[in-house]
Write an enzyme that holds these catalytic residues in place. Structure first.
Site, short mmCIF file in Angstrom:
data_model
loop_
_atom_site.label_atom_id
_atom_site.label_comp_id
_atom_site.label_asym_id
_atom_site.label_seq_id
_atom_site.Cartn_x
_atom_site.Cartn_y
_atom_site.Cartn_z
N GLU A 166 0.74 -1.31 -0.06
CA GLU A 166 -0.01 -0.12 -0.29
C GLU A 166 0.41 0.82 -0.03
O GLU A 166 0.57 1.62 1.24
CB GLU A 166 -1.10 -0.36 1.11
CG GLU A 166 -1.85 -1.07 1.16
CD GLU A 166 -2.65 -1.11 1.69
OE1 GLU A 166 -3.00 0.35 3.58
OE2 GLU A 166 -3.79 -1.26 1.97
N GLU A 350 -5.85 -8.33 0.98
CA GLU A 350 -6.65 -7.68 2.67
C GLU A 350 -7.67 -7.22 1.86
O GLU A 350 -8.36 -6.93 1.13
CB GLU A 350 -6.30 -6.75 2.73
CG GLU A 350 -4.54 -6.95 3.22
CD GLU A 350 -3.78 -5.48 4.22
OE1 GLU A 350 -4.76 -5.05 4.92
OE2 GLU A 350 -2.62 -5.27 3.97
N1 8P5 Z 1 -11.82 6.18 3.25
N2 8P5 Z 1 -11.59 5.48 3.15
N3 8P5 Z 1 -10.79 4.20 2.73
C1 8P5 Z 1 -10.35 2.93 3.49
C2 8P5 Z 1 -8.84 3.26 3.20
C3 8P5 Z 1 -7.88 1.83 3.70
C4 8P5 Z 1 -6.76 2.32 3.65
N4 8P5 Z 1 -6.31 1.01 4.93
C5 8P5 Z 1 -6.18 0.22 4.56
O1 8P5 Z 1 -5.77 -0.76 2.76
C6 8P5 Z 1 -5.13 -0.80 6.20
C7 8P5 Z 1 -4.53 -2.11 5.42
C8 8P5 Z 1 -3.67 -2.17 5.83
O2 8P5 Z 1 -2.93 -2.95 5.33
C9 8P5 Z 1 -3.47 -2.90 7.49
O3 8P5 Z 1 -2.60 -2.77 7.50
C10 8P5 Z 1 -4.58 -1.87 8.14
O4 8P5 Z 1 -4.41 -2.96 9.20
C11 8P5 Z 1 -5.92 -2.91 7.42
C12 8P5 Z 1 -6.98 -1.87 8.38
O5 8P5 Z 1 -6.88 -0.53 8.34
C13 8P5 Z 1 -5.62 -1.81 5.75
#
Ligand code: 8P5
Length: 446
Positions: A166, A350
Site C-alpha cells: 500500500e 486483504e
Molecule cells: N476512507 N477510506 N478508505 C479506506 C482506506 C483503507 C486504507 N487502509 C488500509 O488499506 C489498511 C490496510 C493495511 O494493510 C493494514 O495494515 C491495516 O490494518 C488495514 C486496516 O486498516 C488496512
C-alpha cells in the site's frame, strides 16, 4: 445464491503484518523501526498504544501456525520486519532475525500452508529514516539490498513475494496528513516519497529476477470512486481522487507513466521525473495484490490538496473504522484493473472489517454476524469478478488475529480470531468457523 465454484488452485488464506502482531520489536538484535519510534512519541497513537507486545506473535508463532492449520488455511500472508534483518537498515545482517522468519516459513510449509511474504509493511528501520528515509533516492538501493538478503535466505521455500504494501497509505498517511509514521505533513515531500517507494519497488523486483525463481508482485489499496452527482465539479473531483489513489501506483508499475491528474493535484510540488526512473519502476510483475475495504462516493470539496472527498451515504452500512460496506465496489474495481492493465493475475491480499465484537461468551464463542455478512458478500463479489473474466488467484482475509491498528491502537478489531491482549488467549470468532467451511468447500458453502 446458486452454488459458487472457484477456480482450481484458488488460494484461501489470511493476512497479518509484522508490526501489528509480533511484539518484541527489539528482541534478538533487532533495531528500532519508525513505528517503534512513532508509537513511543506521546500523542501519536490512541491511548499511547505501542507494538511492544501486540499479539506476542514473535514468541507464540508456533501456536499461531497450529491455529491456522486448525482453521484450514491454505495460505498465510505476513510481512518481515526490515529492522530485524538489517538493524541499521543496510549492511550488517542480524542472523537471529532471518532465523525467526526461516523457522516461521518452515512451520507453515510443514502444516501445508503456503507463505506469501511482504517485504515492506510500513516499518522502515529508524536508522534509515535518520538518513532521509523514503525522501532519499538511495532508498531504492537500501530496499533492493534488504530484499536480496531475504530472497537468498528464503526463495527456495517462499514462492510468492510482495515488495510493498500500500504505497498510497504509506505516503498519504505518513507524509501528507501525518497520521502514520514518520508523521510528516508536506505536499512537497509526498510525491518524492511516493516516487522513491516505487523506484524501490522496481529495484527490488530487478534484484529478484537475478536471485529468485518464483513470483513477485505489488500490493495496492484501491477503492472505486463514484461521483456524488453529475456536476462538472464532482466529476472532476472523482477523476482526481481516482488518479490519486487508484492510478498513482499501478500506472507507473504497469504502464511506466503517471496519471496527468497528479500534476494538477500537487501543482508546483510535482517534479518532472526522469524517464530512467519510470523505466526502473516498470518491471514485469507476476501478480498484483488488491487490498479492498470500501468505496468512495466522491464530491468536490476544499480538502488539501486533492479538493475531493467521500460523501457519507444515508442508507449505507458502515464499519467501526467508518468505511461503507459496499461489496459491488470490489467487483467493479477488479473489472477496472483487468480493463486498464490487462490480464495480470490478481490476489485479494486483504479484505475484512472491524465491527464492535462482543466479549468472549461462556464456552468460548465470539458472535460476529456483521463480519460474516461482510465476508460472505465480498467473497461473492470476488466470484462475480471471476465470472466477469478476471484472473483472481486467491483471497487473504484481513486479518487472522485482532491486532494493532496503527495509530488507532488496539481499539479496532479486524481479526477472525479474537485476541485477549491481557492473557494473549486466542478465540476463533464465528466468522473463523464460517470461513473454515468456505475453504473446505472451496467456496461452495458461501
Ligand atoms: N476512507 N477510506 N478508505 C479506506 C482506506 C483503507 C486504507 N487502509 C488500509 O488499506 C489498511 C490496510 C493495511 O494493510 C493494514 O495494515 C491495516 O490494518 C488495514 C486496516 O486498516 C488496512
Amino acid at each position: 445464491m446458486s452454488q459458487r465454484t472457484f477456480p482450481d488452485g484458488f488460494l484461501w488464506g489470511a493476512a497479518t503484518a509484522a508490526h501489528q502482531i509480533e511484539g518484541s520489536p527489539m528482541a534478538d538484535g533487532a533495531g528500532p523501526s519508525i513505528w517503534t519510534r512513532f508509537a513511543h512519541t506521546p500523542g501519536m497513537t490512541l491511548n499511547g498504544d505501542t507494538g511492544d507486545v501486540a499479539c506476542d506473535h514473535y514468541r507464540r508463532w508456533k501456536d499461531d501456525v497450529k491455529l491456522m492449520r486448525e482453521l484450514g488455511l491454505q495460505a498465510y500472508r505476513f510481512s518481515v520486519s526490515w529492522s530485524r534483518i538489517h538493524p541499521e537498515g543496510t549492511g550488517r545482517v542480524n542472523q537471529a532475525g532471518v532465523d525467526f522468519y526461516s523457522r516461521l516459513v518452515d512451520e507453515l510449509l510443514e502444516n501445508g500452508i503456503e507463505p506469501l511474504l511482504t517485504l515492506y509493511h510500513w516499518d522502515l528501520p529508524a536508522a534509515l529514516e535518520d538518513r532521509g528515509g523514503w525522501l532519499n533516492r538511495d532508498s531504492a538501493d537500501w530496499f533492493a539490498e534488504y530484499g536480496s538478503t531475504m530472497y537468498r535466505a528464503l526463495d527456495g521455500r517462499v514462492k510468492k513475494w510482495v515488495t510493498l504494501n500500500e504505497p498510497w497509505v504509506i505516503t498519504d498517511g505518513g507524509y501528507l496528513h501525518g497520521a502514520l509514521a514518520p508523521g510528516h505533513r508536506s505536499k512537497y515531500e509526498t510525491p518524492i516519497a511516493s516516487h522513491n517507494l516505487m523506484r524501490a519497488h522496481g529495484a527490488a523486483v530487478k534484484a529478484y529476477r537475478d536471485i529468485g525463481k518464483h513470483e513477485i508482485g505489488l500490493v495496492v489499496n484501491i477503492e472505486p470512486k463514484y461521483p456524488a452527482s453529475d456536476s462538472a465539479e464532482d466529476t472532476a473531483a472523482t477523476k482526481r481522487a481516482h488518479a490519486y489513489m487508484n492510478e498513482q501506483y499501478l500506472d507507473p508499475a504497469l504502464l511506466g507513466r503517471y496519471p496527468p491528474e497528479l500534476k494538477e493535484i500537487f501543482g508546483d510540488a510535482w517534479p518532472d521525473w526522469a524517464a530512467a526512473d519510470l523505466e526502473l519502476i516498470r518491471q514485469q510483475l507476476d501478480f498484483i495484490g488488491i487490498n479492498y475495504y470500501t468505496r468512495s462516493v466522491t464530491q468536490a470539496n476544499d480538502s488539501y490538496p486533492l479538493k475531493a472527498g467521500a460523501v457519507r451515504q444515508p442508507l449505507g452500512t458502515y464499519t467501526e473504522t467508518g468505511w461503507e460496506v459496499y461489496p459491488k465496489g470490489l467487483t467493479d474495481l477488479l473489472v477496472w484493473v483487468k480493463e486498464r492493465y490487462g490480464d495480470i493475475p490478481m490476489y485479494i491480499t486483504e479484505n475484512g472489517a472491524a465491527f464492535f465484537d462482543p466479549p468472549v461468551a461462556e464456552g468460548g464463542r465470539v458472535r460476529d454476524p456483521l463480519r460474516m455478512d461482510y465476508l460472505q458478500k465480498h467473497i461473492g463479489a470476488v466470484h462475480d469478478a471471476i465470472q466477469a473474466g478476471c484472473d483472481i488467484r486467491g483471497y487473504m482475509l484481513w486479518s487472522l488475529l485482532d491486532n494493532l491498528e496503527w495509530s488507532l491502537g488496539y481499539s479496532k478489531r479486524f481479526g477472525m480470531v479474537h485476541v485477549n491482549y491481557g492473557t494473549q488467549e486466542r478465540t476463533p470468532k464465528d466468522s473463523a468457523r464460517w470461513y473454515s467451511k468456505v475453504i473446505a468447500s472451496h467456496g461452495a458453502s458461501l
